[in-house]
Design a protein around this motif. Sequence first.
Motif, mmCIF file in Angstrom:
data_model
loop_
_atom_site.group_PDB
_atom_site.id
_atom_site.type_symbol
_atom_site.label_atom_id
_atom_site.label_comp_id
_atom_site.label_asym_id
_atom_site.label_seq_id
_atom_site.Cartn_x
_atom_site.Cartn_y
_atom_site.Cartn_z
ATOM 1 N N GLY A 144 -6.637 5.765 15.855
ATOM 2 C CA GLY A 144 -5.575 5.945 14.874
ATOM 3 C C GLY A 144 -6.052 5.735 13.459
ATOM 4 O O GLY A 144 -7.224 5.413 13.208
ATOM 5 N N ILE A 145 -5.107 5.910 12.539
ATOM 6 C CA ILE A 145 -5.378 5.734 11.114
ATOM 7 C C ILE A 145 -4.172 5.061 10.473
ATOM 8 O O ILE A 145 -3.017 5.313 10.851
ATOM 9 N N VAL A 146 -4.438 4.169 9.518
ATOM 10 C CA VAL A 146 -3.409 3.433 8.781
ATOM 11 C C VAL A 146 -3.601 3.707 7.296
ATOM 12 O O VAL A 146 -4.735 3.724 6.805
ATOM 13 N N MET A 147 -2.492 3.932 6.579
ATOM 14 C CA MET A 147 -2.520 4.147 5.132
ATOM 15 C C MET A 147 -1.404 3.326 4.502
ATOM 16 O O MET A 147 -0.286 3.318 5.000
ATOM 17 N N GLU A 148 -1.720 2.641 3.387
ATOM 18 C CA GLU A 148 -0.699 1.814 2.753
ATOM 19 C C GLU A 148 -0.872 1.791 1.242
ATOM 20 O O GLU A 148 -1.992 1.745 0.728
ATOM 21 N N LYS A 149 0.266 1.808 0.568
ATOM 22 C CA LYS A 149 0.345 1.600 -0.879
ATOM 23 C C LYS A 149 1.345 0.478 -1.122
ATOM 24 O O LYS A 149 2.514 0.576 -0.742
ATOM 25 N N ASP A 150 0.895 -0.619 -1.730
ATOM 26 C CA ASP A 150 1.804 -1.718 -2.062
ATOM 27 C C ASP A 150 2.616 -1.377 -3.306
ATOM 28 O O ASP A 150 2.201 -0.550 -4.142
ATOM 29 N N ALA A 151 3.766 -2.011 -3.441
ATOM 30 C CA ALA A 151 4.585 -1.838 -4.640
ATOM 31 C C ALA A 151 3.775 -2.221 -5.867
ATOM 32 O O ALA A 151 3.126 -3.264 -5.896
ATOM 33 N N GLY A 152 3.791 -1.361 -6.880
ATOM 34 C CA GLY A 152 3.061 -1.627 -8.111
ATOM 35 C C GLY A 152 1.693 -0.987 -8.165
ATOM 36 O O GLY A 152 1.076 -0.932 -9.236
ATOM 37 N N GLU A 153 1.184 -0.504 -7.029
ATOM 38 C CA GLU A 153 -0.130 0.137 -7.012
ATOM 39 C C GLU A 153 0.011 1.621 -7.336
ATOM 40 O O GLU A 153 0.996 2.274 -6.964
ATOM 41 N N ALA A 154 -0.982 2.145 -8.032
ATOM 42 C CA ALA A 154 -0.966 3.554 -8.423
ATOM 43 C C ALA A 154 -1.191 4.440 -7.199
ATOM 44 O O ALA A 154 -1.615 3.982 -6.136
ATOM 45 N N PHE A 155 -0.904 5.731 -7.349
ATOM 46 C CA PHE A 155 -1.026 6.698 -6.263
ATOM 47 C C PHE A 155 -1.628 7.983 -6.819
ATOM 48 O O PHE A 155 -1.019 8.659 -7.639
ATOM 49 N N LYS B 18 -7.352 6.708 -7.255
ATOM 50 C CA LYS B 18 -7.473 8.174 -7.341
ATOM 51 C C LYS B 18 -7.571 8.826 -5.967
ATOM 52 O O LYS B 18 -7.357 10.029 -5.828
ATOM 53 N N GLN B 19 -7.914 8.042 -4.952
ATOM 54 C CA GLN B 19 -8.027 8.581 -3.599
ATOM 55 C C GLN B 19 -6.682 8.609 -2.880
ATOM 56 O O GLN B 19 -6.616 8.972 -1.702
ATOM 57 N N GLY B 20 -5.600 8.241 -3.559
ATOM 58 C CA GLY B 20 -4.274 8.279 -2.950
ATOM 59 C C GLY B 20 -3.788 6.899 -2.596
ATOM 60 O O GLY B 20 -3.498 6.084 -3.479
ATOM 61 N N PHE B 21 -3.690 6.609 -1.302
ATOM 62 C CA PHE B 21 -3.260 5.288 -0.862
ATOM 63 C C PHE B 21 -4.293 4.242 -1.276
ATOM 64 O O PHE B 21 -5.489 4.525 -1.370
ATOM 65 N N ASP B 22 -3.819 3.027 -1.462
ATOM 66 C CA ASP B 22 -4.724 1.945 -1.859
ATOM 67 C C ASP B 22 -5.565 1.457 -0.685
ATOM 68 O O ASP B 22 -6.694 1.005 -0.864
ATOM 69 N N PHE B 23 -5.020 1.543 0.538
ATOM 70 C CA PHE B 23 -5.726 1.018 1.708
ATOM 71 C C PHE B 23 -5.725 2.051 2.822
ATOM 72 O O PHE B 23 -4.686 2.618 3.166
ATOM 73 N N TYR B 24 -6.911 2.300 3.365
ATOM 74 C CA TYR B 24 -7.085 3.171 4.522
ATOM 75 C C TYR B 24 -7.803 2.397 5.616
ATOM 76 O O TYR B 24 -8.731 1.614 5.344
ATOM 77 N N SER B 25 -7.405 2.629 6.855
ATOM 78 C CA SER B 25 -8.070 2.014 7.993
ATOM 79 C C SER B 25 -8.047 3.003 9.154
ATOM 80 O O SER B 25 -7.048 3.696 9.373
ATOM 81 N N ALA B 26 -9.154 3.072 9.899
ATOM 82 C CA ALA B 26 -9.230 3.972 11.051
ATOM 83 C C ALA B 26 -10.034 3.309 12.156
ATOM 84 O O ALA B 26 -10.898 2.458 11.897
ATOM 85 N N HIS B 27 -9.745 3.688 13.384
ATOM 86 C CA HIS B 27 -10.469 3.093 14.510
ATOM 87 C C HIS B 27 -10.497 4.032 15.700
ATOM 88 O O HIS B 27 -9.614 4.883 15.872
ATOM 89 N N PRO C 4 -8.789 -3.539 18.774
ATOM 90 C CA PRO C 4 -8.654 -2.561 17.675
ATOM 91 C C PRO C 4 -7.793 -3.128 16.562
ATOM 92 O O PRO C 4 -6.855 -3.901 16.804
ATOM 93 N N TYR C 5 -8.104 -2.735 15.320
ATOM 94 C CA TYR C 5 -7.313 -3.202 14.185
ATOM 95 C C TYR C 5 -6.395 -2.075 13.738
ATOM 96 O O TYR C 5 -6.857 -0.976 13.380
ATOM 97 N N THR C 6 -5.088 -2.333 13.730
ATOM 98 C CA THR C 6 -4.104 -1.284 13.456
ATOM 99 C C THR C 6 -3.028 -1.726 12.481
ATOM 100 O O THR C 6 -1.974 -1.098 12.402
ATOM 101 N N SER C 7 -3.265 -2.797 11.740
ATOM 102 C CA SER C 7 -2.248 -3.356 10.844
ATOM 103 C C SER C 7 -2.588 -3.081 9.383
ATOM 104 O O SER C 7 -3.730 -2.730 9.056
ATOM 105 N N PRO C 8 -1.613 -3.252 8.455
ATOM 106 C CA PRO C 8 -1.860 -2.963 7.038
ATOM 107 C C PRO C 8 -2.489 -4.087 6.237
ATOM 108 O O PRO C 8 -2.796 -3.912 5.064
ATOM 109 N N GLY C 9 -2.683 -5.263 6.826
ATOM 110 C CA GLY C 9 -3.355 -6.351 6.117
ATOM 111 C C GLY C 9 -4.778 -5.957 5.760
ATOM 112 O O GLY C 9 -5.454 -5.257 6.528
ATOM 113 N N GLU C 10 -5.285 -6.438 4.622
ATOM 114 C CA GLU C 10 -6.553 -5.937 4.089
ATOM 115 C C GLU C 10 -7.698 -6.944 4.130
ATOM 116 O O GLU C 10 -8.702 -6.758 3.449
#
Length: 693
Positions: free
Chosen positions: A198-209, A215-224, A275-281
């Motif tokens: 899977g893949i996880v994408m997250e943007k926290d409140a206040g972060e640019a998009f 500039k890559q879109g979401f602030d956090f990406y994760s895949a496994h 596997p890691y599937t959560s939005p924590g960074e």
Amino acid sequence: MDMATIRSAICGVTGCLLLLLGGRKAWARQQEETLPQAMENNLENEAAGTETVSEDDTQWQTLNALARHKIQLNTADEATLQSIGLLTPLQISQFLRYRTLLGDLLSIYELQAVPGFEPDVIRRVLPYVTVGDDLAPHYTLRDYTQKGDHSFLLRYARAAEKAKGYLHTDSTLPAYRGSPEKVFMRYRYSFPRYMSWGIVMEKDAGEAFFKGAQKQGFDFYSAHIFIRNYRKIKALALGDYTVNMGQGLLNWQGQAYGKGASVMQVKREGEVLRPYTSPGEFYFFRGAAVTLQQKRWELTAFASFRKQDASTDTLMDEVTAASIISSGYHRTVTEAAKRGQVQQVSVGGNIRYQAARWQVGGNVTSHHLTPVLQKETAPYNQFDFNGNQLTAASIDYSGSWKNVHLFGEAALSSNGKLAIVQGLLTSVAPAVDVAIAYRYYDKGYQSLYAKGFGDGYRTVNEQGIYTAVTLKITSRLKADAYADVFHFPWLKYRSNAPSYGKDFFVQGSYVPGKTMILLLRYNYRQGAENVLLPENPVKVPAEVTSRHIRFQWSIKVNKQLDVKTRIEYSSYEAAGEMQQGWMIYQDASYRFIHLPVSIGGRLSRFQTSSYDSRIYATESSVLYENAVSQLYGEGWQYYLNIKWKVSRRLACWARCHQSRYPGQTRIGSGNDVVAGDKKTLLQFQLQYLIAGK
């Protein structure tokens, strides 16, 4: 980039995924909307200890996956039963012993004959287990990729009021460079105990998009990609994963129980690799890992490369890291500048030998940081790790003999300092279970990802002994209690001297019928903190005590309506001054018979003298979100949740949450200050599910 662009991008990705996933068999089973009570209590205690709410929803995902792919009790091993997360080591040991002595279960109702499996325990695990085919399944790699479930989740949230960080003047830009929207997306394929990707994408409140620091879109990406139980490969991880060793003294990146209502949950359990599937960074590795199994032997090895957030200093033209930051926020220019400033290379392994009822393992981890970590020295942290190489090793064991279960771990960090935990679980009588855990964490012990059992949330500078008992007085009445006596040999945060403490807890639960539960709880804690005494301009360590009394009543009125009431009192006493607080809330949830809609909500009233007498309460939120209220001051809090099951595949949630503080002109602090007396959060979520073949 404006919100129209964000919404367009989200809709585009959503549409593509729904089209890709369309055309396959749907899944119609009801999702687990709320966490089990034990996990909710653990969330409250963790929030109280760390002042943050965990974003790890791994166990919640696991429970929903097991509800669709139930565990076969007649073939389940210890690790499989541990994956439920609702059974104590003693209960698992007693079940396996029962099955060995008497053979396979003939019916699910036979669980009532297993020692330790009281009606409330059976009710908790019943949605995730079954008794059926006595033969272990033999799947091909093709089955691994087709028999699981696909899920896509999209969550959107924003505050209705604009905080200070989003305001600008004619001469200054807003401190937060992004929009107030928080967006979370996750696609996952899951076939429990066999395969996950899977893949996880997250943007926290206040972060640019798609602009500024993002500039890559979401602030956090994760895949496994994660494979289990394929020939001699017990586990293979590519991408993001967690490593959980022994009793958490060396490395534990998953959720772990601390002290709380589940008084017997003192042992760390679970697979080494997950596997890691959560939005924590922060609490995960990124790279590759494998566990190989040959008869009774297991060998695990992992390697990871990550860039961690850190504040940096320059001394004599040499850059050093002053601290590693785990929040994952990149909202302001300052926060964005700290992104990825430290390169972390981590390697390690585990070797384990398993016999019928016991196991022993050896663990090692090593982390290399670039640039070197050099914290600003304070009296309380002068034994913390500084440098660029941190290595540690440990030995752990666990085993059962009759009705006694023993476990422990001893770890040694590269500076020669020790950490030890030893525990015992036993049934001293059919209705009485006892747990004892001793820990010794040297003030100089060092580890980046330790989560050992204890009073604090840092596995360092602590000694103590914990004793707990569960007493089943009658079939309807149960009592749980623990006593923990501890000592901090060195200074710690908010205490400028070595200190002692004690923590006592007792809880009674009464089930007068199948639809009602009554609960009464008392918790007393004594410790030491820096306080300002009269006629003394400097804070000095002094004894502080806190008390919490909770009464809770819940009833299932009928198949449609559930209600729950909680009343809680808190007190905090320091330097002869008493601060008090109270809270009362009423929950209700209703499921319509002829409509695919359910609604739920809460009305709370609270009043506390100060932040020190604050009260924590878990909330019912959208699926997979850990929500905990931190209540202090005087005010009201209320929320309304709506779920609409649009079709067999698609479910939607909407939520409105508001806190109101009458008489206040501002709420919050720093860039999160909101003008006025109320704060509102709006949330929307959808989930699309497709069952495997």
